[in-house]
Write an enzyme that holds these catalytic residues in place. Structure first.
Site, short mmCIF file in Angstrom:
data_model
loop_
_atom_site.label_atom_id
_atom_site.label_comp_id
_atom_site.label_asym_id
_atom_site.label_seq_id
_atom_site.Cartn_x
_atom_site.Cartn_y
_atom_site.Cartn_z
CG HIS A 229 7.68 5.09 0.74
ND1 HIS A 229 7.45 6.18 1.55
CD2 HIS A 229 7.66 4.01 1.55
CE1 HIS A 229 7.32 5.77 2.80
NE2 HIS A 229 7.44 4.44 2.83
CG HIS B 69 -0.05 0.10 2.51
ND1 HIS B 69 0.48 -1.02 3.12
CD2 HIS B 69 0.40 1.16 3.23
CE1 HIS B 69 1.21 -0.65 4.16
NE2 HIS B 69 1.18 0.67 4.25
P1 ATP Z 1 5.71 -3.61 11.42
O1 ATP Z 1 5.70 -2.34 12.26
O2 ATP Z 1 5.38 -4.83 12.19
O3 ATP Z 1 6.93 -3.72 10.56
P2 ATP Z 1 4.02 -2.17 9.57
O4 ATP Z 1 5.02 -1.06 9.72
O5 ATP Z 1 3.63 -2.59 8.21
O6 ATP Z 1 4.48 -3.46 10.38
P3 ATP Z 1 2.44 -0.44 11.16
O7 ATP Z 1 3.63 -0.12 12.01
O8 ATP Z 1 1.12 -0.58 11.85
O9 ATP Z 1 2.68 -1.77 10.34
O10 ATP Z 1 2.33 0.70 10.06
C1 ATP Z 1 1.24 0.84 9.19
C2 ATP Z 1 1.67 1.76 8.06
O11 ATP Z 1 2.03 3.04 8.58
C3 ATP Z 1 2.91 1.26 7.31
O12 ATP Z 1 2.82 1.71 5.96
C4 ATP Z 1 4.05 1.97 7.99
O13 ATP Z 1 5.15 2.14 7.12
C5 ATP Z 1 3.41 3.31 8.32
N1 ATP Z 1 4.00 3.86 9.54
C6 ATP Z 1 4.15 3.23 10.72
N2 ATP Z 1 4.73 4.02 11.63
C7 ATP Z 1 4.97 5.20 11.03
C8 ATP Z 1 5.53 6.44 11.44
N3 ATP Z 1 5.98 6.64 12.66
N4 ATP Z 1 5.61 7.42 10.51
C9 ATP Z 1 5.15 7.26 9.27
N5 ATP Z 1 4.60 6.11 8.82
C10 ATP Z 1 4.50 5.10 9.67
#
Ligand code: ATP
Ligand code: MG
Length: 191
Positions: free
Chosen positions: A132, A48
């Site tokens: 991205h 996504h």
């Molecule tokens: P994991 O954290 O287990 O690697 P994930 O990153 O895919 O899994 P989430 O952390 O819930 O799952 O994030 C959901 C989405 O939001 C993802 O696209 C992630 O890159 C983005 N995201 C998460 N944390 C941040 C942040 N602090 N700033 C910007 N984008 C974020």
């Protein structure tokens, strides 16, 4: 303070078309073996483009958030996949991603959502928006030299282009293994 279990981890994103998921999957298949093995690849169905990460929101605020998101008036955006990149921009790589071509409507949608979230007093990321699609995470981080050759080879890679007609509010459920992203609501973009 809400107890854990009373909040939801949320983010706003563009979903990808099946042709785009397939193209990114194909790209991954062609990655150098070292990278294939070192990376934790995002499964095809989870790919996504994040517009805003909201973090934990108390459950009782969900309806107000949904109502506010309904008022956002943005237009359909072009989503054209192109080239690969990594975060951070210097030093060892932690995230491998596919880029998207610059698009005014995409930026506008991001901006309008930022305004809506600010009205709700939700904190926004201070970092500049770099649209991205995360393809893989590298833990431990990988020396850039291990990636550089493949990224350079793929500099002129172009994936399918689509017109995105809605954005999606997702709940992210983290647990053991792959996160579950649950679409809670979809919001149309103007044609
Ligand atoms: P994991 O954290 O287990 O690697 P994930 O990153 O895919 O899994 P989430 O952390 O819930 O799952 O994030 C959901 C989405 O939001 C993802 O696209 C992630 O890159 C983005 N995201 C998460 N944390 C941040 C942040 N602090 N700033 C910007 N984008 C974020
Ligand atoms: Mg995360």
């Amino acid at each position: 303070m809400p107890k854990s279990g009373e909040s939801m981890r949320l983010f706003l994103a563009f979903e990808l078309a099946d042709v785009q998921r397939a193209a990114l999957d194909q790209l991954r298949r062609n990655a150098p073996l070292r990278l294939k093995q070192a990376a934790r690849w995002v499964p095809k169905e989870n790919l996504h483009l994040t517009l805003h990460f909201l973090g934990d929101l108390p459950r009782e605020k969900l309806s107000e958030l949904k109502e506010t998101l309904r008022t956002v008036e943005a237009g359909c955006a072009n989503l054209a996949l192109r080239a690969l990149g990594r975060f951070p921009r210097r030093g060892k790589a932690r995230v491998l991603w596919a880029g998207v071509a610059e698009d005014e409507a995409l930026r506008d949608c991001h901006e309008q959502l930022a305004r809506a979230l600010t009205r709700l007093d939700l904190p926004l990321s201070a970092a500049p928006f770099t649209p991205h699609i995360t393809l893989a995470r590298l833990r431990p981080p990988l020396e850039y030299a291990e990636l550089a050759g493949w990224l350079a080879e793929q500099a002129s890679w172009r994936g399918p282009r689509t017109l995105v007609s809605h954005f999606t509010l997702f709940e992210s459920q983290l647990g053991v293994g792959v996160p579950r992203y649950i679409p809670l609501a979809r919001y149309p973009l103007a044609q």
